[in-house]
Design a protein around this motif. Structure first.
Motif, PDB file in Angstrom:
ATOM      1  N   TRP A  38       0.834  -1.223   0.000  1.00 14.02           N
ATOM      2  CA  TRP A  38       0.000   0.000   0.000  1.00 14.02           C
ATOM      3  C   TRP A  38       0.860   1.260   0.000  1.00 14.02           C
ATOM      4  CZ3 TRP A  38       0.056  -3.309   4.333  1.00 14.02           C
ATOM      5  CH2 TRP A  38       0.466  -2.777   5.538  1.00 14.02           C
ATOM      6  N   GLU A  44       6.456   6.971  -0.078  1.00 12.05           N
ATOM      7  CA  GLU A  44       6.264   5.515  -0.125  1.00 12.05           C
ATOM      8  C   GLU A  44       6.544   4.983  -1.528  1.00 12.05           C
ATOM      9  OE1 GLU A  44       2.668   4.835   3.129  1.00 12.05           O
ATOM     10  OE2 GLU A  44       2.161   5.205   1.050  1.00 12.05           O
ATOM     11  N   GLN A  93       2.476  -7.456   1.712  1.00  9.41           N
ATOM     12  CA  GLN A  93       2.954  -6.702   2.857  1.00  9.41           C
ATOM     13  C   GLN A  93       2.003  -6.988   4.016  1.00  9.41           C
ATOM     14  OE1 GLN A  93       2.754  -2.544   1.966  1.00  9.41           O
ATOM     15  NE2 GLN A  93       3.428  -1.890   3.991  1.00  9.41           N
ATOM     16  N   LYS A  95       1.928  -7.810   8.558  1.00  8.14           N
ATOM     17  CA  LYS A  95       2.735  -7.452   9.727  1.00  8.14           C
ATOM     18  C   LYS A  95       2.331  -8.206  10.984  1.00  8.14           C
ATOM     19  CE  LYS A  95       1.886  -2.933   9.313  1.00  8.14           C
ATOM     20  NZ  LYS A  95       2.007  -1.483   9.435  1.00  8.14           N
ATOM     21  N   TRP A 274       7.025   7.416   8.315  1.00  6.54           N
ATOM     22  CA  TRP A 274       6.800   7.476   6.863  1.00  6.54           C
ATOM     23  C   TRP A 274       6.471   8.923   6.470  1.00  6.54           C
ATOM     24  CZ3 TRP A 274       4.325   4.271  10.292  1.00  6.54           C
ATOM     25  CH2 TRP A 274       3.069   4.660  10.711  1.00  6.54           C
ATOM     26  N   ASP A 306       7.592  -3.198   8.854  1.00  3.60           N
ATOM     27  CA  ASP A 306       6.991  -3.648   7.593  1.00  3.60           C
ATOM     28  C   ASP A 306       7.659  -4.937   7.155  1.00  3.60           C
ATOM     29  OD1 ASP A 306       5.039  -1.657   6.860  1.00  3.60           O
ATOM     30  OD2 ASP A 306       6.699  -0.265   6.538  1.00  3.60           O
ATOM     31  N   LYS A 342      12.111   5.819   2.690  1.00  3.48           N
ATOM     32  CA  LYS A 342      10.856   5.494   3.380  1.00  3.48           C
ATOM     33  C   LYS A 342      10.690   6.235   4.706  1.00  3.48           C
ATOM     34  CE  LYS A 342       7.138   2.772   3.520  1.00  3.48           C
ATOM     35  NZ  LYS A 342       6.445   3.456   4.598  1.00  3.48           N
TER      36      LYS A 342
HETATM   37  C1  BGC Z   1       3.036   1.123   7.257  1.00  8.70           C
HETATM   38  C2  BGC Z   1       3.911   2.106   6.532  1.00  8.70           C
HETATM   39  C3  BGC Z   1       3.057   3.032   5.689  1.00  8.70           C
HETATM   40  C4  BGC Z   1       1.978   3.659   6.547  1.00  8.70           C
HETATM   41  C5  BGC Z   1       1.068   4.596   5.823  1.00  8.70           C
HETATM   42  C6  BGC Z   1       1.944   1.839   8.018  1.00  8.70           C
HETATM   43  O1  BGC Z   1       1.086   0.919   8.640  1.00  8.70           O
HETATM   44  O2  BGC Z   1       3.784   0.369   8.151  1.00  8.70           O
HETATM   45  O3  BGC Z   1       4.845   1.441   5.711  1.00  8.70           O
HETATM   46  O4  BGC Z   1       3.864   3.992   5.088  1.00  8.70           O
HETATM   47  O5  BGC Z   1       1.178   2.642   7.139  1.00  8.70           O
HETATM   48  O6  BGC Z   1       0.480   4.005   4.741  1.00  8.70           O
END
Ligand code: BGC
Length: 423
Positions: A38, A44, A93, A95, A274, A306, A342
Motif C-alpha cells: 500500500w 512511499e 505486505q 505485519k 513514513w 513492515d 521510506k
Molecule cells: C506502514 C507504513 C506506511 C503507513 C502509511 C503503516 O502501517 O507500516 O509502511 O507507510 O502505514 O500508509
C-alpha cells in the motif's frame, strides 16, 4: 519388442527426461512476483520503486499490486479476498500477529532456505526475527523499522508563537496548541481515519501511562487496565486533541495532513516516520524545513516493522521470484536505499549509518535504548500488537469517541467491553 514392464520402465525414463526438461526450463524461467503493498504516497512510492528496481536489476519481473490507503486496511481486504478466491499474490505486505495468523492457516511458504543461505539469524535482531517466524521457521521477511511516536513540526509556524521545539510533555503540548489556536493556526494536522485516530491514541496511552501500562492494555489485553482511570485520562486528552484539529479533518489521507505541515497551514502532525519520507520526497530538509521529535512517551518507542510474507503459489517462475525478493530485501545496500526514502531505519544489523539523517539516527539510538530498558512496545494501531479482530474493536471505539460527545468514562468502558468480545 517391448514387454509391459519394459514399456513401463521406458515410460518412467521418458517422463524423467520430460520432468528434467521442465526443471531445466523452470530453472531458466524468469523470476516473477506479484507484490501486494500500500505504498502509494510520494515518499512511499519512491521507496517501493527502489525495491522494484532492485528486483528487476537482478532479473526479476515485477507485477505491481498497489492498493492505495494509508495504514493498509484496504490492502488487507484485497488480500483476504484474493486468498479466499484461491489466487493469492506471490508476496504481500503483512505485519505482526497477522503473519502468524496466515501461517497457521497454511497460506504461507517457507523462507528457511533463503534465511539459512543469507544468515538471517545472525543479521536480524531477535526482536525482529521472532516476528518473522512461525514454529521456528521463517515465513516473512522484514523491510524496516518504523517508529510511530513522532511529532513532525514546521519551525516557521512554531516561531509565530515563540516556540522553538516540539513539546516534551502532553501539558506542554496542550499549552502550545492553545497558543497556536489563539493565533489562528491549526495546531495539529490530522486525517480522520480510524487508523490515524488510533496512531494518536496509542501515543497518548504511552505518554500518559508508560510502557508497562501499554503492554497490559494492548499486549496482555488486561480488562482492568483497559477500563482504568489511566485509560479515562487518555480519552480526556483525545477530547482535547479533537479541539486542535481543523474542521476539514474527516477522511483526510495522512499525506495530505503532512502537506499541511509542509505548507504551513498547520503546526504539527503526530505520525509514524513514513511522514519523513513525504517531507524528503518534497525536497524538504530535516532540522531546517521541518523538525522531528519523539512525542512524549515516557522514554518509550512504538515499533512498526513492515514485512512481506510469501503466499503459496504455483509455478517455478513465481517461486523463484519469491526467493529472489526475500533475498534482496534483507540485503545491506537495499536496506540502506529503501529506508532512506521510506523514513524508516534498517531492520538488519550492519548497515552503514552515514546516509541516514538526524531523525533516523535518533530512532536507531532510541530503539537500542528502549530494548535495554524494556520500554520498546509493538504498535497496536499498526497491527504489531494484537489480532486484527481486537485491533478493529479498539479502532472502532477510539474513532467513535473522537467523533462524538461520548464521555471518557463511557469510552474506557466501551473499550474494555469491545476487547473482551473480540479476543
Ligand atoms: C506502514 C507504513 C506506511 C503507513 C502509511 C503503516 O502501517 O507500516 O509502511 O507507510 O502505514 O500508509
Amino acid at each position: 519388442m517391448l514387454t509391459k514392464t519394459h514399456r513401463g520402465v521406458r515410460a518412467v525414463a521418458l517422463s524423467t527426461v520430460f520432468v528434467g526438461g521442465l526443471a531445466a526450463f523452470a530453472a531458466a524461467a524468469q523470476p516473477n512476483a506479484e507484490v501486494l503493498h500500500w505504498w502509494t504516497s510520494g515518499g512511499e512510492a519512491k521507496a517501493a520503486a527502489a525495491l522494484k528496481a532492485d528486483f528487476e536489476a537482478n532479473g526479476g519481473k515485477w507485477n505491481d499490486m498497489a492498493v492505495a490507503g494509508g495504514g493498509g486496511d484496504a490492502a488487507m481486504t484485497v488480500l483476504r479476498s484474493r486468498v479466499l478466491a484461491g489466487d493469492p499474490p506471490a508476496a504481500a505486505q503483512i505485519k505482526g500477529p497477522n503473519i502468524q495468523d496466515w501461517a497457521k492457516q497454511g497460506a504461507l511458504g517457507s523462507l528457511d532456505k533463503v534465511a539459512a543461505a543469507e544468515n538471517w539469524d545472525k543479521v536480524l535482531p531477535p526482536q525482529i526475527s521472532s516476528i518473522m517466524k512461525f514454529n521456528g521457521k521463517y515465513v516473512a521477511v522484514p523491510v524496516n523499522v518504523h517508529r510511530i511516536d513522532w511529532f513532525w513540526a514546521n519551525p516557521q509556524v512554531l516561531a509565530k508563537v515563540g516556540a522553538t521545539e516540539a513539546p516534551k510533555t502532553w501539558d506542554e503540548f496542550n499549552a502550545l496548541a492553545d497558543k497556536l489556536k489563539a493565533a489562528g493556526i491549526t495546531p495539529l494536522a490530522h486525517g480522520g481515519q480510524p487508523w490515524q485516530d488510533a496512531t494518536i491514541f496509542e501515543t497518548v496511552v504511552m505518554g500518559l501511562n508508560g510502557a508497562a501500562f501499554f503492554k497490559k492494555a494492548f499486549v496482555d489485553l488486561d480488562d482492568a487496565t483497559l477500563r482504568s482511570d489511566g485509560m479515562v485520562k487518555v480519552f480526556d486528552q483525545m477530547r482535547k486533541i479533537r479541539g486542535y484539529v481543523d474542521k476539514d479533518f474527516p477522511g483526510r489521507e495522512w499525506n495530505a495532513a503532512t502537506q499541511m505541515v509542509m505548507n504551513g497551514t498547520a503546526a504539527m502532525q503526530l505520525m509514524g516516520d513514513w511522514a519523513k519520507g513525504e517531507f524528503l520526497a518534497a525536497g524538504k530538509v530535516p532540522g531546517k524545513d521541518f523538525l522531528c521529535a519523539p512525542a512524549p512517551t515516557q522514554n518509550g518507542y512504538l515499533m512498526n516493522v513492515d514485512s512481506f510474507a510469501m503466499f503459496n503459489v504455483k509455478g517455478d517462475d513465481k517461486q523463484a521470484g519469491q526467493m529472489l525478493l526475500a533475498k534482496l530485501i534483507v540485503g545491506e545496500k537495499f536496506q540502506e536505499t529503501f529506508n532512506t526514502y521510506k523514513g524508516s531505519i534498517p531492520a538488519r544489523l550492519g548497515v552503514p549509518k552515514d546516509k541516514f539523517d538526524a531523525c533516523a539516527l535518533k530512532s536507531m539510538d532510541d530503539l537500542n535504548a528502549t530494548i535495554a530498558s524494556g520500554t520498546l512496545m509493538p504498535s497496536m494501531a499498526h497491527e504489531m500488537a494484537t489480532s486484527g479482530a481486537v485491533r478493529g474493536a479498539v479502532l472502532d471505539v477510539v474513532t467513535q469517541h473522537f467523533n462524538s460527545s461520548m464521555t471518557s468514562a463511557d469510552a474506557a468502558k466501551k473499550l474494555a467491553d469491545a476487547v473482551k468480545l473480540a479476543k
